[in-house]
Every structure is written in structure tokens, then in C-alpha cells.
Enzyme design. Structure first.
Site, PDB file in Angstrom:
ATOM      1  N   THR A  50       0.836  -1.205   0.000  1.00  0.00           N
ATOM      2  CA  THR A  50       0.000   0.000   0.000  1.00  0.00           C
ATOM      3  C   THR A  50       0.872   1.257   0.000  1.00  0.00           C
ATOM      4  O   THR A  50       0.681   2.165  -0.807  1.00  0.00           O
ATOM      5  CB  THR A  50      -0.953  -0.005   1.211  1.00  0.00           C
ATOM      6  OG1 THR A  50      -1.673  -1.235   1.217  1.00  0.00           O
ATOM      7  CG2 THR A  50      -1.933   1.147   1.150  1.00  0.00           C
ATOM      8  N   LYS A  78       6.195  11.315  20.798  1.00  0.00           N
ATOM      9  CA  LYS A  78       6.135  12.206  21.971  1.00  0.00           C
ATOM     10  C   LYS A  78       4.716  12.302  22.497  1.00  0.00           C
ATOM     11  O   LYS A  78       4.395  13.185  23.279  1.00  0.00           O
ATOM     12  CB  LYS A  78       6.621  13.605  21.586  1.00  0.00           C
ATOM     13  CG  LYS A  78       8.037  13.654  21.044  1.00  0.00           C
ATOM     14  CD  LYS A  78       8.385  15.109  20.692  1.00  0.00           C
ATOM     15  CE  LYS A  78       9.644  15.202  19.873  1.00  0.00           C
ATOM     16  NZ  LYS A  78       9.801  16.552  19.296  1.00  0.00           N
TER      17      LYS A  78
END
Ligand code: NCD
Length: 263
Positions: A50, A78
Site C-alpha cells: 500500500t 512524543k
């Protein structure tokens, strides 16, 4: 704005025009002049076909690609949430192909995105561009996508490629062989095999055997979205009923046509 979150967003009534465009890309090798457009491939889950066919499609159309496929190197590591990531990336590109871990993520992303979101697989939800390339492969062989018989073999519950194709082939006769010990599959035009989605909690394994092959009609096709595990042994690869290699190849031309239509 057009998003492709689910195949429900697609007017399948117009599939012939779309498939003709795919065929033009496939056989006439049409490439567009540089449209200066940028695709962002945002992949929270692994991908070979993909992501690379989306990237190749965009390059071949004369556009460029930002690839975020190892989220450890982005602010996602993060703790950034999906919506903030989508809002950010929308500033830098013209379309986003999103692969994510949870069903519904593509829908969530489309609600905040300033550019079209193409669902490149959301958990065990859907994978509409895979469905389009599956439909194109079926249409190429049979000249229609209705009044056919299809047997889905493998992970029916968690296989997102099954969910999309199952929905799209609503006027076909369908069989489901999700118990892997069935030794004979019903006579069908299409056998659509899938891998057991272990990462989504599915268990078990199965493998195509000689006694299955005997029951597959000569004019039938065997498809698989790939990656395969042990469900299709390599000894079957040269069989004339094999369509999975053509199917993966069609992924490029379907995504070219799609990007061409969407931006
Ligand atoms: C599928 C997927 O990611 O849903 N692969 C693909 O896109 N061709 C199938 C799978 O992972 O089993």
C-alpha cells in the site's frame, strides 16, 4: 471536501469510468505533467504494497511524497494525538494516505483535515483502496462485479480487506470459510484468501492443500491481498488461476487513478 474513509463514500455506479481510467494508466502508460502536488503517506502500521504503490503512483503522476512510516521519528512518539498530527500535516501536503491501528481513525482524521484523507487501512475496519483494486482485478477477469460467486477463506472477523470487499460485492453470492479445517471449498468464481490477523488477536493458521485445488473451477481466480503467511504455498504460484500477483500490480494503477481523481 472528498475523503475516502469507506467505500460507502464511493459511487460504485460510476465504477466503469473509474476502471477505464485505471486501464488507461495500466496499458497506455499515461503520465501526467508535474502537478506539483504532494502526498503524505502517514502509516502507523507496517505496509509494503500500500505505501510503496501510493508513493510510486504519486511520483508517476509527477507529484512528490512525504513518508512518515516510522512513527518513532515523528512527534507521535512524543504522544501527539492523531488530530494534531493531521492538522499539522495538512499544512504541508495536498492529500494524506492514512494507515492506523484503530477502526474509525480515518473518520476521526477526516473531521479535522484540511486536505482529503484516504483510508489506507484502519485497524480491523476497512481498506477501501484495497477494495477498489480487488474490484478492478475481478472486473478485469470477468467484465463485471456482480452476479459472481465468491468464497472468502481465512480471517473473516478481523480482515479489513474482507470487510470492504464483502460490502462492495453485495449482489454476489458469498461463502465464508472461516473455520480453517474445512477441507473442501464451495464452487466459486473467486476465492479470496487472507492471512490470520495475529496482531488483532486472531489465532490459528491454515494452508491450501491439494484437495482444495481439485475443487477450484478452471475459470476461477485465487486472490490474496498479501502479505501471505502459510495459507498459499509457493507451489501454487504457477497455477493459471493465480491472480494475486496481478492484483498487487493493479494496486499501482488504481492508486494513480484515485490520486488523479481526488486532487
Ligand atoms: C492487507 C492489510 O494491510 O490490510 N495488506 C494490504 O494492504 N495489501 C492485508 C493484511 O495485512 O493481511
Amino acid at each position: 471536501m472528498k475523503h475516502l474513509v469507506s467505500l460507502d463514500d464511493w459511487d460504485l455506479g460510476n465504477y466503469k469510468d473509474f476502471f477505464n481510467l485505471v486501464t488507461d494508466f495500466k496499458f497506455k502508460k499515461i503520465y501526467c505533467p508535474n502537478k506539483n502536488l504532494i502526498l503524505c503517506n502517514l502509516f502507523y502500521e507496517p505496509s509494503t504494497r500500500t505505501s510503496s504503490s501510493f508513493a510510486s503512483a504519486m511520483w508517476r503522476l509527477g507529484g512528490q511524497v512525504i513518508s512518515i512510516n516510522d512513527v518513532n521519528y515523528s512527534s507521535i512518539s512524543k504522544g501527539e494525538n492523531l488530530e494534531d498530527t493531521i492538522i499539522t500535516i495538512g499544512n504541508y501536503c495536498d492529500i494524506i494516505a492514512l494507515r492506523s491501528k484503530n477502526a474509525g481513525d480515518a473518520q476521526k482524521a477526516s473531521q479535522v483535515s484540511s486536505v482529503p484523507i484516504i483510508n489506507a487501512g484502519d485497524g480491523n475496519g476497512e481498506h477501501p483502496t484495497q477494495t477498489l483494486l480487488d474490484l478492478y482485478t475481478i472486473w478485469e477477469k470477468f467484465g463485471r462485479i456482480k452476479d459472481l460467486t465468491i468464497t472468502f477463506v481465512g480471517d473473516i472477523e478481523n480482515g479489513r480487506t474482507v470487510h470492504g470487499l464483502d460490502k462492495a460485492l453485495d449482489s454476489c453470492t458469498k461463502h465464508y470459510a472461516d473455520t480453517f479445517d474445512k477441507s473442501i471449498w464451495p464452487a466459486s468464481d473467486i476465492y479470496y484468501l487472507t492471512r490470520v490477523q495475529k496482531e488483532r488477536g486472531s489465532e490459528g493458521s491454515y494452508s491450501m492443500r491439494k484437495e482444495h485445488i481439485k475443487h477450484i473451477p478452471d475459470n476461477a481466480i485465487v486472490m490474496h491481498p498479501f502479505p501471505r503467511n502459510e495459507e498459499i504455498p509457493k507451489w501454487f504460484d504457477d497455477d493459471p488461476r493465480v491472480k494475486y500477483f496481478e492484483q498487487m500490480k493493479n494496486g499501482l494503477f488504481v492508486r494513480m487513478a484515485l490520486l488523479h481523481e481526488y486532487i
